[in-house]
Design an enzyme around this catalytic site. Sequence first.
Site, mmCIF file in Angstrom:
data_model
loop_
_atom_site.group_PDB
_atom_site.id
_atom_site.type_symbol
_atom_site.label_atom_id
_atom_site.label_comp_id
_atom_site.label_asym_id
_atom_site.label_seq_id
_atom_site.Cartn_x
_atom_site.Cartn_y
_atom_site.Cartn_z
ATOM 1 N N GLY A 154 5.411 3.013 0.851
ATOM 2 C CA GLY A 154 6.353 3.274 -0.157
ATOM 3 C C GLY A 154 5.679 3.503 -1.622
ATOM 4 O O GLY A 154 4.447 3.525 -1.737
ATOM 5 N N SER A 160 0.658 -1.216 -0.129
ATOM 6 C CA SER A 160 -0.177 -0.152 0.048
ATOM 7 C C SER A 160 1.086 1.203 0.011
ATOM 8 O O SER A 160 2.050 1.215 0.355
ATOM 9 C CB SER A 160 -1.070 -0.172 1.185
ATOM 10 O OG SER A 160 -0.200 0.406 2.466
ATOM 11 N N LYS A 161 0.318 2.449 -0.441
ATOM 12 C CA LYS A 161 0.994 3.649 -0.535
ATOM 13 C C LYS A 161 1.669 4.093 0.553
ATOM 14 O O LYS A 161 2.696 4.726 0.560
ATOM 15 C CB LYS A 161 -0.088 4.769 -0.855
ATOM 16 C CG LYS A 161 0.162 5.607 -2.351
ATOM 17 C CD LYS A 161 -0.962 6.447 -2.266
ATOM 18 C CE LYS A 161 -0.628 7.372 -3.525
ATOM 19 N NZ LYS A 161 -1.776 7.859 -3.949
ATOM 20 N N ARG A 162 1.131 3.790 2.019
ATOM 21 C CA ARG A 162 1.774 4.176 2.988
ATOM 22 C C ARG A 162 3.183 3.616 3.264
ATOM 23 O O ARG A 162 4.010 4.265 3.555
ATOM 24 C CB ARG A 162 1.011 3.690 4.273
ATOM 25 C CG ARG A 162 0.212 5.047 4.946
ATOM 26 C CD ARG A 162 -0.765 4.253 5.835
ATOM 27 N NE ARG A 162 -1.791 3.420 5.083
ATOM 28 C CZ ARG A 162 -2.426 2.278 5.497
ATOM 29 N NH1 ARG A 162 -1.947 1.900 6.763
ATOM 30 N NH2 ARG A 162 -3.095 1.620 4.899
#
Length: 506
Positions: free
Chosen positions: A273, A269-271
């Site tokens: 990286g 997920s974006k969190r």
Amino acid sequence: MAQISEKVRTRFAPSPTGFIHIGNFRTALFAYLFAKHNNGVFVLRVEDTDQNRKVEGAINVLLKTMQTMGVVADEGYYLSEKNKVEDRGNFGPYLQSERLDLYQKHIQDLVEKGSAYYCFCSEQRLEDLRKEQTALKKPPMYDKLCRGLSTTEIAAKQEDFVANGTRPVVRFAIPPEGVTTVQDLIFGNVEYENKLLDDQVILKSDGFPTYHLAVVVDDHYMQITHVIRGDEWIPSTPKHLLLYKAFGWEPPAFAHVPLILNPDKTKLSKRQGDVGVEDYLNKGYLPEALINFVAFLGWNPKTEQEIFSLAELVAEFDLNKVNKSPAVFDINKLDWINSKYIREKSNSELAELLMPYWVDAGLIKQDEKLAKEFLEDIAGLEKERLKKLSEIGERTGYFFAEPAFNPELLAWKKSTLADARIKLSRVKDLLSTIPDETFANAKLLQDALMAYITEQGFDVGAVLWPLRVALTGQQFSPGPAEVASTIFVGLGKEEIISRIDKAISL
Ligand code: GLU
């Protein structure tokens, strides 16, 4: 029942979020490969029913990425030669917000058949219901209150809504009994008890359908034969199957592809990286390397071969070689694949690819004209070592500007600074006697250096180490003859002598 196409037709149905998540791109790639492997058609449709999540210019970004990756749709949206968003094919429009009439008509049909109903429940009531159910540890779902309304009750409530300038939503009436079986090409049969399925909203109060209704109508009208998508959609599939049934349509085949996880087994997920295909392209992963890497996220040819071109993937790809278990995103593997593809480039191709990264690193100015040969030589020197193009700045800065370094570095490990000074001035004398033809050829230059070292009875490292450091300022770099020869090509012999002088003075 309506017959579905004989020819394989798959689709990629992204929402216009402004970037392509690696997981979504993987789904697109599998749908593309499956279509191409079967001489079928790959469709790109944009799903923008959630108007709150609309991002300006998102379709353009999406198509640009698809084009860079070489995964272009036969039908639906594509980027024209003039970089304009265009669509083609007989089943358009390919943008859901332009198909509202079609959805509304079909929703109306379902209401008339008794397969769907208006729901007048307020947000507050639904919220209270959810809280109540959660407190009782029950799965939150609509309690079907409005499903039992009489025609007169409906008419009265409709009137109230109209008076308030609002519109009720429409819900799909899930059959209360029976079992719906999803026959998935990857996961096998998954059974769902209808009574546990929620009466999903299919028409929102803004007049837009929800994803669930639109996806079924579109896949049907676009004659999709195989729906290939992420496994997060498996629990929605029984509802989709029941919609197909309510419409009297034959459903397509379904293939849900497994999740992609980080090496620590958390969801990609974006969190944590970068997850956008664009992020990886910007870092200098080559499109062909990314394709190769992404294809292996969940698929594997069941042979030893690990390097595949897009054409080879098309030839090999089969859904029955897609794993059920989650795929792991291993950046080291991507680096490894990328470095393989970088090595395949000619020096001139590589130099061209590296140009924006040199500019980005501030080593070359936007319209500065440097000798092509110089840049190609540098590219050639780093080709074996580069894992991604964005590393080029830190690795090759010394070719563009005199390096700054700690003088201690000049002392070879088995020797001293004083000795380095002596060896540097000897080698400087030697270099001034070497003809230009020898300088221009790293191999000849290396031979000349070695012949001199042997003749003088020096330790190889005692000469080559300080010379290399004088030229590069780096602890690790290509050998001094290769570097000197490249500097000679780009900046001339004086630059080499001046760097040696500077090192001596340090
Ligand atoms: N618009 C959905 C998404 O972006 C598509 C899901 C599907 O392929 O059915 O995930």
